[in-house]
Design a protein around this motif. Sequence first.
Motif, PDB file in Angstrom:
ATOM      1  N   SER A  46       0.837  -1.209   0.000  1.00 10.00           N
ATOM      2  CA  SER A  46       0.000   0.000   0.000  1.00 10.00           C
ATOM      3  C   SER A  46       0.869   1.256   0.000  1.00 10.00           C
ATOM      4  CB  SER A  46      -0.891   0.002   1.256  1.00 10.00           C
ATOM      5  OG  SER A  46      -0.073  -0.124   2.415  1.00 10.00           O
ATOM      6  N   GLY A  47       2.179   1.105  -0.128  1.00  6.80           N
ATOM      7  CA  GLY A  47       3.085   2.238   0.094  1.00  6.80           C
ATOM      8  C   GLY A  47       3.568   2.956  -1.156  1.00  6.80           C
ATOM      9  N   LEU A  49       6.785   3.357  -2.413  1.00  2.70           N
ATOM     10  CA  LEU A  49       7.758   2.710  -3.297  1.00  2.70           C
ATOM     11  C   LEU A  49       7.064   1.713  -4.232  1.00  2.70           C
ATOM     12  CD1 LEU A  49      10.880   2.508  -3.815  1.00  2.70           C
ATOM     13  CD2 LEU A  49      10.788   0.419  -2.472  1.00  2.70           C
ATOM     14  N   ARG A  52       5.250   3.859  -6.893  1.00  2.00           N
ATOM     15  CA  ARG A  52       6.046   4.679  -7.818  1.00  2.00           C
ATOM     16  C   ARG A  52       7.064   3.868  -8.599  1.00  2.00           C
ATOM     17  NH1 ARG A  52       9.184   8.589  -6.864  1.00  2.00           N
ATOM     18  NH2 ARG A  52       9.823   7.953  -4.788  1.00  2.00           N
ATOM     19  N   ALA A  77       0.243  -6.081   3.056  1.00  2.00           N
ATOM     20  CA  ALA A  77       0.394  -4.930   3.960  1.00  2.00           C
ATOM     21  C   ALA A  77      -0.679  -5.056   5.035  1.00  2.00           C
ATOM     22  CB  ALA A  77       0.272  -3.617   3.199  1.00  2.00           C
ATOM     23  N   ARG A  78      -0.659  -4.120   6.019  1.00  2.00           N
ATOM     24  CA  ARG A  78      -1.662  -4.222   7.086  1.00  2.00           C
ATOM     25  C   ARG A  78      -3.040  -3.800   6.591  1.00  2.00           C
ATOM     26  NH1 ARG A  78       1.002  -0.270  11.297  1.00  2.00           N
ATOM     27  NH2 ARG A  78       0.913   0.924   9.364  1.00  2.00           N
ATOM     28  N   ALA A 150       9.221  -3.647   0.554  1.00  2.00           N
ATOM     29  CA  ALA A 150       9.021  -2.208   0.269  1.00  2.00           C
ATOM     30  C   ALA A 150       8.347  -1.583   1.484  1.00  2.00           C
ATOM     31  CB  ALA A 150       8.188  -2.029  -0.992  1.00  2.00           C
ATOM     32  N   VAL A 151       8.973  -1.714   2.623  1.00  2.00           N
ATOM     33  CA  VAL A 151       8.415  -1.235   3.893  1.00  2.00           C
ATOM     34  C   VAL A 151       9.455  -0.374   4.598  1.00  2.00           C
ATOM     35  CG1 VAL A 151       6.872  -3.195   4.304  1.00  2.00           C
ATOM     36  CG2 VAL A 151       9.257  -3.329   5.028  1.00  2.00           C
ATOM     37  N   PRO A 152       9.057   0.398   5.611  1.00  2.00           N
ATOM     38  CA  PRO A 152      10.070   1.156   6.372  1.00  2.00           C
ATOM     39  C   PRO A 152      11.113   0.193   6.966  1.00  2.00           C
ATOM     40  CG  PRO A 152       7.855   1.889   6.929  1.00  2.00           C
ATOM     41  CD  PRO A 152       7.686   0.678   6.082  1.00  2.00           C
ATOM     42  N   PHE A 154      12.626  -0.266   9.704  1.00  2.00           N
ATOM     43  CA  PHE A 154      12.556  -0.902  11.028  1.00  2.00           C
ATOM     44  C   PHE A 154      11.763  -2.217  10.971  1.00  2.00           C
ATOM     45  CE2 PHE A 154       8.603   1.438  11.031  1.00  2.00           C
ATOM     46  CZ  PHE A 154       7.733   0.606  11.741  1.00  2.00           C
ATOM     47  N   LEU A 155      11.067  -2.464   9.860  1.00  2.00           N
ATOM     48  CA  LEU A 155      10.292  -3.700   9.736  1.00  2.00           C
ATOM     49  C   LEU A 155      11.081  -4.845   9.082  1.00  2.00           C
ATOM     50  CD1 LEU A 155       6.858  -2.194   8.593  1.00  2.00           C
ATOM     51  CD2 LEU A 155       7.346  -3.324  10.776  1.00  2.00           C
ATOM     52  N   TYR A 156      12.270  -4.539   8.527  1.00  2.00           N
ATOM     53  CA  TYR A 156      13.005  -5.581   7.788  1.00  2.00           C
ATOM     54  C   TYR A 156      13.246  -6.832   8.631  1.00  2.00           C
ATOM     55  CZ  TYR A 156      14.383  -1.940   4.367  1.00  2.00           C
ATOM     56  OH  TYR A 156      14.388  -0.943   3.427  1.00  2.00           O
ATOM     57  N   GLU A 184      15.572  -3.004   0.506  1.00  2.00           N
ATOM     58  CA  GLU A 184      15.911  -1.659   0.022  1.00  2.00           C
ATOM     59  C   GLU A 184      16.833  -0.970   1.007  1.00  2.00           C
ATOM     60  OE1 GLU A 184      15.126   0.582  -2.299  1.00  2.00           O
ATOM     61  OE2 GLU A 184      13.877  -0.649  -3.598  1.00  2.00           O
ATOM     62  N   LYS A 185      17.611   0.000   0.557  1.00  2.00           N
ATOM     63  CA  LYS A 185      18.396   0.786   1.493  1.00  2.00           C
ATOM     64  C   LYS A 185      17.452   1.591   2.403  1.00  2.00           C
ATOM     65  CE  LYS A 185      18.898   5.320  -0.356  1.00  2.00           C
ATOM     66  NZ  LYS A 185      19.572   6.451  -0.822  1.00  2.00           N
ATOM     67  N   PRO A 186      17.765   2.000   3.577  1.00  2.00           N
ATOM     68  CA  PRO A 186      19.078   1.857   4.200  1.00  2.00           C
ATOM     69  C   PRO A 186      19.258   0.500   4.894  1.00  2.00           C
ATOM     70  CG  PRO A 186      17.632   3.113   5.638  1.00  2.00           C
ATOM     71  CD  PRO A 186      16.828   2.789   4.406  1.00  2.00           C
ATOM     72  N   TYR A 456      14.744  -0.201 -11.780  1.00  2.00           N
ATOM     73  CA  TYR A 456      13.938  -1.170 -11.019  1.00  2.00           C
ATOM     74  C   TYR A 456      13.569  -2.388 -11.866  1.00  2.00           C
ATOM     75  CZ  TYR A 456      13.728   1.272  -6.641  1.00  2.00           C
ATOM     76  OH  TYR A 456      14.097   1.823  -5.438  1.00  2.00           O
TER      77      TYR A 456
HETATM   78  P1  NDP Z   1       6.051   3.895   3.120  1.00  2.49           P
HETATM   79  O1  NDP Z   1       6.204   4.822   4.278  1.00  2.49           O
HETATM   80  O2  NDP Z   1       5.160   4.302   1.994  1.00  2.49           O
HETATM   81  O3  NDP Z   1       5.592   2.520   3.756  1.00  2.49           O
HETATM   82  C1  NDP Z   1       5.285   1.368   2.979  1.00  2.49           C
HETATM   83  C2  NDP Z   1       4.181   0.597   3.669  1.00  2.49           C
HETATM   84  O4  NDP Z   1       4.663   0.086   4.901  1.00  2.49           O
HETATM   85  C3  NDP Z   1       2.989   1.450   4.026  1.00  2.49           C
HETATM   86  O5  NDP Z   1       2.069   1.485   2.953  1.00  2.49           O
HETATM   87  C4  NDP Z   1       2.416   0.766   5.242  1.00  2.49           C
HETATM   88  O6  NDP Z   1       1.518  -0.240   4.827  1.00  2.49           O
HETATM   89  C5  NDP Z   1       3.624   0.113   5.867  1.00  2.49           C
HETATM   90  N1  NDP Z   1       4.017   0.940   7.011  1.00  2.49           N
HETATM   91  C6  NDP Z   1       4.405   2.224   6.994  1.00  2.49           C
HETATM   92  N2  NDP Z   1       4.684   2.653   8.228  1.00  2.49           N
HETATM   93  C7  NDP Z   1       4.458   1.633   9.045  1.00  2.49           C
HETATM   94  C8  NDP Z   1       4.548   1.470  10.443  1.00  2.49           C
HETATM   95  N3  NDP Z   1       4.919   2.459  11.253  1.00  2.49           N
HETATM   96  N4  NDP Z   1       4.273   0.273  10.961  1.00  2.49           N
HETATM   97  C9  NDP Z   1       3.904  -0.733  10.167  1.00  2.49           C
HETATM   98  N5  NDP Z   1       3.770  -0.622   8.818  1.00  2.49           N
HETATM   99  C10 NDP Z   1       4.030   0.537   8.274  1.00  2.49           C
HETATM  100  O7  NDP Z   1       7.517   3.549   2.594  1.00  2.49           O
HETATM  101  P2  NDP Z   1       8.116   3.686   1.122  1.00  2.49           P
HETATM  102  O8  NDP Z   1       7.257   2.911   0.188  1.00  2.49           O
HETATM  103  O9  NDP Z   1       8.396   5.099   0.826  1.00  2.49           O
HETATM  104  O10 NDP Z   1       9.548   2.983   1.283  1.00  2.49           O
HETATM  105  C11 NDP Z   1       9.691   1.588   1.491  1.00  2.49           C
HETATM  106  C12 NDP Z   1      11.168   1.261   1.632  1.00  2.49           C
HETATM  107  O11 NDP Z   1      11.850   1.599   0.445  1.00  2.49           O
HETATM  108  C13 NDP Z   1      11.865   2.051   2.735  1.00  2.49           C
HETATM  109  O12 NDP Z   1      12.816   1.246   3.328  1.00  2.49           O
HETATM  110  C14 NDP Z   1      12.541   3.188   2.014  1.00  2.49           C
HETATM  111  O13 NDP Z   1      13.686   3.620   2.696  1.00  2.49           O
HETATM  112  C15 NDP Z   1      12.916   2.500   0.724  1.00  2.49           C
HETATM  113  N6  NDP Z   1      13.025   3.421  -0.389  1.00  2.49           N
HETATM  114  C16 NDP Z   1      11.956   4.196  -0.753  1.00  2.49           C
HETATM  115  C17 NDP Z   1      12.058   5.037  -1.825  1.00  2.49           C
HETATM  116  C18 NDP Z   1      10.887   5.854  -2.270  1.00  2.49           C
HETATM  117  O14 NDP Z   1      11.047   6.567  -3.268  1.00  2.49           O
HETATM  118  N7  NDP Z   1       9.745   5.783  -1.615  1.00  2.49           N
HETATM  119  C19 NDP Z   1      13.330   5.171  -2.598  1.00  2.49           C
HETATM  120  C20 NDP Z   1      14.387   4.282  -2.147  1.00  2.49           C
HETATM  121  C21 NDP Z   1      14.220   3.457  -1.075  1.00  2.49           C
HETATM  122  P3  NDP Z   1       0.342  -0.743   5.784  1.00  2.49           P
HETATM  123  O15 NDP Z   1       0.037   0.342   6.777  1.00  2.49           O
HETATM  124  O16 NDP Z   1      -0.782  -1.025   4.856  1.00  2.49           O
HETATM  125  O17 NDP Z   1       0.913  -1.959   6.414  1.00  2.49           O
END
Ligand code: NDP
Length: 520
Positions: A46-47, A49, A52, A77-78, A150-152, A154-156, A184-186, A456
Amino acid sequence: MAAEKSQKHLKLQTIVQKPDSGNSVYEPCQCIQPSDPCIIIVFGASGDLTARKVMPALYKLFLNNFMPQEFAILGCARTRLSDAQFRENMKSILTDMQTMPPNAWNKFASRLYYQSIVYDDIATFNNLSDRLDILTQKYKTSGNKLFYLAVPPFLYETIATMIGRAGLSTEADPDKNWSRIVVEKPFGSNLQTSTALNNTLQQSFKEHQIYRIDHYLAKETVQNILVFRFANAIFEPLWSRQYIEYVDICAAETLGIEHRAGYYEKAGVLRDMFQNHIMQLLSLIAMEPPAKFASEMVHDEKAKVFRSLLPFDATTTEKNIVLGQYAAGTLNGNKVPAYRNEPGVDPQSLTPTYAMMKIFIDNWRWQGVPFYLMSGKRLKEKLTRIVVQFKDVPHSVFSTIISETISANRLTFVIQPNEKISLTFQAKNPGSTVCLRSMNMEFHYDGTAEQTLDAYEKVLIDCMNGDQMLFLRQDSEELCWSFFTPLIEDCEACINREKNLCFYEAGTEGPRQAKKIKNR
Ligand code: NDP
């Protein structure tokens, strides 16, 4: 800049000499279509990355027949969504793309599924496992799975552990049924957290199953650095301290931090750009030739470069690094706010958005050659470029007839935008007197690309093909952190931190103090 504009450009035709026929024809590279059927599981579906980058890349691969014959994509995702809602969401994202042929979309959409998940709840991962069994049967994917996180960050660790606990990382036979994880980084925020992340990943996955993305490496021009160096005999003999004066690597961005204040405030430019992307570019320029163009061998040579980096000490840190942060300014005619006024940023923030540094590689080939590394946000122009500056001619035979000094040769790899390789050399101006001018011999990518893959798309193809060449290996990752962690800690602990941060106007070339580094 002005000097560059006055140079004449000789555009080379991009042709391939066919040895047997003697004819010169253009031969596009063949992309290897992944042959193993598989299921791609995208966490964070749902995020940002996913929307896009990941989903558009998968869809484009599908449109261009680069997906395996049999595949399914399972978003996780959640957020609670049905398959139909997920397909609608993805459709709304992808309609911006140029091509949306209805039949193609319907076929692609029929392969999209969704499973809601709680990242730290094993019961939901067991449900995921059951769902994967059904899809495996349906598409006969032999248990091949690609987990894309493709999540933050701290979830890896949580997700990787849960995948392992649900038995989804096991490979009965890695050649026949594989399970891979893309991160994904970091990869951590310092040596300690990076090592901890690697340890956790390796409790569930072996190193050959882990794909740490650095999308810079998937860019055509970056890949071409090794081909340029090791498929041409004429440059390698010059590639050392004997003929090279310095190497300059810059990754300048016009963008600010967009909506990523939460991440950037903690990361800053050293973690965001230097520890990963810039170090990778440096390793490609500085590494020894591998015995073969094979993933492990290339990674071994890169690791040797990282092991040879001369660590900073108190004197060199002060002398050889400038950190900056952007103040308000104007970019392309638009006013842009200061970093401290960006939404989500602490108004007293000391996070650097710019760094320029001089570093050395302490080995035989590069002894004494400075490598200037620069990256920053909200700069005047977007440009990622490597300059290899050769030394001056040892003696000017023209000194009696021309007054100016002769410009030394320069090789430039422009990584983005307008990807090209350019060699600057001296030539005589036409006319009755002898006067010199700089000429550029250039190779432009835009004139050659049959069908280039976006970074990508390339990353996804390589993961499906099990090719780790363009991904980061654990030892290199940790070596880069070993180099940068003391530096970052020193900078962050510095009592005069605010005093040491050079503020620069957005839309400029960065802090003027940075220029001094090259003159020291
Ligand atoms: P998002 O903040 O959009 O999060 C992705 C999904 O993770 C959300 O849709 C949500 O889904 C879930 N999520 C977000 N926050 C939390 C939380 N606090 N607790 C639990 N679930 C959560 O992240 P991005 O898509 O921007 O990035 C994903 C990864 O890719 C990251 O590690 C980022 O560093 C990396 N990245 C991102 C880039 C970008 O352009 N966006 C570029 C390069 C790397 P749900 O709530 O439905 O579970």
